[in-house]
Design an enzyme around this catalytic site. Structure first.
Site, PDB file in Angstrom:
ATOM      1  CE  LYS A 138      -3.902   1.638   2.591  1.00 43.33           C
ATOM      2  NZ  LYS A 138      -4.894   1.398   3.699  1.00 43.33           N
TER       3      LYS A 138
ATOM      4  CD  GLU B 126      -7.701   3.104   5.451  1.00 44.21           C
ATOM      5  OE1 GLU B 126      -6.928   3.779   6.104  1.00 44.21           O
ATOM      6  OE2 GLU B 126      -7.356   2.454   4.362  1.00 44.21           O
TER       7      GLU B 126
ATOM      8  CG  ASP C 195      -7.232   4.824  10.888  1.00 43.65           C
ATOM      9  OD1 ASP C 195      -6.422   4.219  11.095  1.00 43.65           O
ATOM     10  OD2 ASP C 195      -7.891   4.752   9.899  1.00 43.65           O
TER      11      ASP C 195
END
Lengths: 234, 646
Positions: free
Chosen positions: B78, B179, B201
């Protein structure tokens, strides 16, 4: 942006063929989504043009329209309805962003009313350097000159790693003063809003001219404040 | 219904998950091994190619290959998504990515696995395909539509790369969801809350902070900020680097030359990190290739001191997000923690400090598993798009674009046309003209970022407006419309207003794959998809049937069997017989039905056996300790899983 009212061609709903007038995001007859024709941000919210807006009401209407227009609501719709939903929501969001902010709204409406605003709205481009002498409001000329010298000194002192408490205090005092001037401009702007919203044609014209000047002065002042804040914080 | 199921996917740096809405509740779909998390690790199998296609393994089994054949395995891909060669170079010092040697500037970098090369979206596509298969096995039907989550701070190219990966995996990506926003959705669903919430996050490789306002079921993001290269990976790298240095100094061995050993060391480091969230100290115990052993005790205080610089990098984005939303910490009603790294106590203290929580008698929300909450939120968004449930009908997510969009103006200065934190979809219209008589082309350079100079921003694309009717300089008026869609991806259209002609636009993404390239990388050929799928389901149904049959066979020897009534035993016999028969045929649905029938017939047997096991477990223990143990061992059986006989 072209004014929707300039064109007199009637538009019909793509689905039920009932004629539509004005800027319509939904058919008045069958409620289906319509491609946004050119129109202004006030029309999106079905508001009369005005500087004073009920923000609570604007938010409620924004949420209500979002529920109907957002692409999430059209995930299973036809390709062209999906495209319209995208364009309509973008228009809705652009309109809400502009109208909810007092400065954006003021500049936007002034432009709709044919006023020439020097730069595009406040946050759009990094404004010109505050040291540009030609743009200094005449009543501030002396103070700005003084301030710019102090800012230069401060930057040099900081670059050399030296502290200058007296200069620091001076600049903090100047920042306070200019903050106060910004507040004064805002108050005057609100007065002119009311004059325009409630006045007759000549009063409106005068308010418009006053607001264009106020916006210019405000932009200049907030650039100054930003420069001072940056120099102090650097 | 089963045919248009939309799943929600969390495509993570370290782990990936797939979830769906079961009625009104989002539920994670486990893999064949029963685990909810699929490690985002892809290994190229060392066996010959299968019909021209490489054979790959994804998940836990690929992770095991990491130590034996590190040169055929890739993880944390990623970090490479949507990035150019120059940007990727800094990652190479820290990650064992092996790039193909002959990448041209502007080309999408390819990683080398064994003797094959893959673009980052292709690697991600393998992970997505695994999740898709897990969901298909679970539903017993093809899954073709998905919502995929991305870090909120992902730029246009990173988002596009994620969408490309979905397409390669045979998924129609209905929406990319940020997200932290997804996490807020998962939380908000449970509570029907109103107010301002902050989502912090910190995942494996990315950090996001988002501030949202919840009102009447509308989740309106106010601001977002972050760092797409900050996460648990950085902590692991720190620990590994220190161990490598100490091993070199104390034992004279430079492990950097042994990729397999570095990976083994990495695993030890991760285990130590995880342990340090609950224990006051952890031990490194690592056997070197020369037989020596490297041992080191890491007290939590030392660990926290070490990672402080990493955690401190989350502070400024949080402050900026609050400033952009025009709020102070006291305005925040709730803070939600997402991502495995938020299990670290030092992270929780930092969050507490940042948002003045303890001082206000508040605690961050950790009720939902931080590894799963994003996938659960993605499932909720999938439910919203599918319009399938009453719960999701009332919900709407209004997200923002994380970065300002600008055009390179004269002198390389950026003219901003869409500000960061604008609600999407968002648009801007700009007008351009020509500088030379008869000019028929105009080039526009679009960038994303907050810096003053185009060179310091992320170059998105160069647009070439072509086919402008020849006119005197300055006369053409070309209207260009920039639109950021609900996925956060830019679309551009242009029109010459004086002639009314739509100008032709040629888009050259700065980094990214063309449509044709994506097309050529689609993993499964669609020609045989239906047939293959049917075969796969049949095989899986037979396997499940075989497994329950053998368990029933074993259960006959269990004392619980004799506790059954005669007709219960007879029902089991009959159901077993029928399943045995069906298993020989080709009717997948019939096999599944017979499996379920046998499962139902053995329900009481399973309960009796379970009771016996519980009694056994509790004997000689306090209730509390027994309950604790049982909690770990006896999780609720999966609805589709055959009854468990232990």
């Amino acid at each position: 942006m072209a004014n929707a009212l300039d064109s007199a061609i009637p538009v019909a709903c793509w689905s039920c063929h009932v004629a539509q007038n004005d800027l319509t995001l939904f058919c008045s007859h069958c409620s289906k989504i319509q491609p946004a024709s050119a129109g202004d941000f006030f029309q999106v919210f079905r508001l009369r043009r005005g500087f004073q807006i009920d923000l609570e009401e604007l938010e409620r209407e924004f949420h209500r329209l979002s529920r109907r227009l957002h692409p999430d609501r059209f995930a299973r719709a036809s390709e062209r309805e999906r495209e319209w939903s995208l364009a309509d929501s973008a228009l809705l969001n652009d309109a809400y962003r502009t109208l909810k902010d007092p400065l954006f709204r003021t500049e936007y409406l002034l432009k709709l009313e044919g006023a020439e605003i020097g730069e595009q709205h406040a946050g759009k481009n990094r404004p010109q350097n505050a040291t540009d002498v030609s743009r200094v409001p005449p009543d501030l000329l002396e103070e700005v000159f003084e301030l710019n010298m102090q800012l230069e000194e401060m930057r040099e002192a900081k670059a050399a790693g030296a502290a200058d408490p007296a200069l620091q205090a001076n600049l903090e005092g100047a920042k306070k003063k200019f903050d106060g001037l910004v507040d004064a401009v805002d108050e005057e702007l609100r007065r002119q809003w009311k004059t325009w919203d409630e006045g007759d044609a000549p009063a409106r014209e005068a308010a418009k001219t006053a607001m264009v000047k106020l916006i210019d002065r405000r932009r200049y002042l907030s650039n100054l404040v930003r420069d001072v804040t940056e120099t102090l914080g650097a | 219904m089963a045919d248009n199921r939309v799943v929600g996917i969390d495509l993570g740096t370290t782990n990936s998950l797939v979830a769906y809405m079961e009625g009104d509740k989002p539920v994670v779909i486990p893999g064949v091994d029963g685990s909810n998390l699929v490690p985002s690790v892809v290994a190229l199998d060392p066996i010959p190619l299968n019909g021209g296609r490489p054979t790959v393994t994804v998940g836990n089994s690929a992770r095991r290959a990491l130590i034996e054949t590190p040169e055929r395995v890739i993880y944390s891909v990623k970090r490479l998504m949507g990035r150019g060669l120059e940007e990727v170079k800094s990652e190479l010092k820290l990650f064992p990515f092996r790039l193909a040697a002959d990448i041209e500037p502007g080309e999408v970098p390819r990683v080398q696995l064994g003797d094959l090369r893959f673009t980052p979206p292709e690697i991600s596509a393998y992970v997505l395909r695994q999740l898709k298969r897990n969901a298909e096995r679970f539903f017993g039907a093809p899954v073709t539509q998905a919502v995929i989550t991305v870090p909120a701070y992902f730029n246009d190219a990173q988002r596009q790369a994620t969408k490309d990966a979905g397409r390669m995996a045979g998924l129609d990506v209905l929406r990319l969801v940020n997200e932290p926003t997804a996490a807020a959705l998962a939380y908000g669903l449970d509570r029907g809350k109103e107010g301002t919430i902050a989502v912090y996050d910190l995942g494996g490789g990315t950090f996001d902070i988002s501030i949202l306002k919840l009102r009447d079921g509308i989740f309106e993001v106010q601001s977002t900020n972050g760092d797409t290269h900050l996460g648990g990976d950085d902590i692991d790298n720190l620990l590994v680097a220190i161990a490598l240095d100490e091993i070199h100094a104390e034992h004279g061995v430079d492990l950097r030359a042994h990729p397999g050993a570095v990976q083994a060391l990495r695993k030890v480091a991760i285990d130590a990190k995880v342990l340090l969230s609950t224990e006051p100290a952890a031990r490194f115990d690592f056997e070197l290739p020369n037989g020596d052993s490297y041992q080191r005790e890491i007290p939590r205080a030392v660990f926290e001191h070490l990672i402080e610089p990493v955690l401190d990098r989350t502070v400024n984005p949080c402050k900026q997000a609050m400033a952009d939303a025009g709020i102070v910490p006291e305005d925040i009603d709730e803070v939600v923690l997402v991502g495995g790294s938020t299990r670290i106590p030092a992270v929780r203290r930092l969050v507490d400090d940042l948002f003045h929580l303890a001082a206000r008698g508040k605690r961050p929300h950790i009720e939902l598993n931080p590894d799963e909450v994003v996938a659960l939120g993605a499932a909720v968004q999938a439910g919203i798009l599918a319009g399938a449930s009453k719960t999701t009908e009332e919900l709407l997510l209004l997200d923002v674009t994380p970065l300002s969009l600008g055009i390179e103006a004269l002198g390389g200065v950026v003219a901003r046309i869409i500000q960061r934190n604008s609600t999407i979809p968002a648009s801007a219209t700009e007008h351009f003209t020509t500088g030379v008589d008869g000019q028929t082309n105009v080039a526009i350079h679009v960038v994303q970022g907050e810096r003053e100079l185009a060179d310091d921003c992320r170059s998105l694309a160069r647009f070439d407006l072509k086919g402008i009717p020849p006119m005197s300089a300055g006369l053409p008026r070309i209207e260009v419309k920039f639109l950021i869609d609900a996925d956060g991806i830019l679309r551009v259209s242009a029109r010459e207003q004086r002639s009314g002609k739509a100008a032709q636009i040629e888009v050259k993404p700065t980094y990214g794959l063309t449509d044709e390239q994506v097309e050529s990388m689609i993993l499964d050929s669609f020609d045989h998809a239906e047939e293959d799928f049917g075969k796969r389901l049949l095989i899986e149904a037979r396997n499940e049937a075989g497994s329950i049959l053998s368990k029933v066979e074993q259960a006959r020897a269990n004392p619980a069997w004799s506790q059954l009534r005669g007709e219960e035993q007879a029902a089991i016999e009959a159901a077993s017989h029928r399943l045995l028969h069906m298993k020989e045929g080709n009717d997948t649905a019939a096999i599944r039905d017979a499996t379920l029938a046998l499962d139902r017939a053995t329900q009481r047997l399973a309960e009796l056996m379970m009771d016996a096991a519980v009694t056994e477990a509790i004997r000689g223990k306090t209730m509390a300790s027994a309950a604790e143990e049982l909690e770990e061992d006896l999780t609720a059986p999966h609805p589709m899983a055959p009854a468990e006989f232990k």
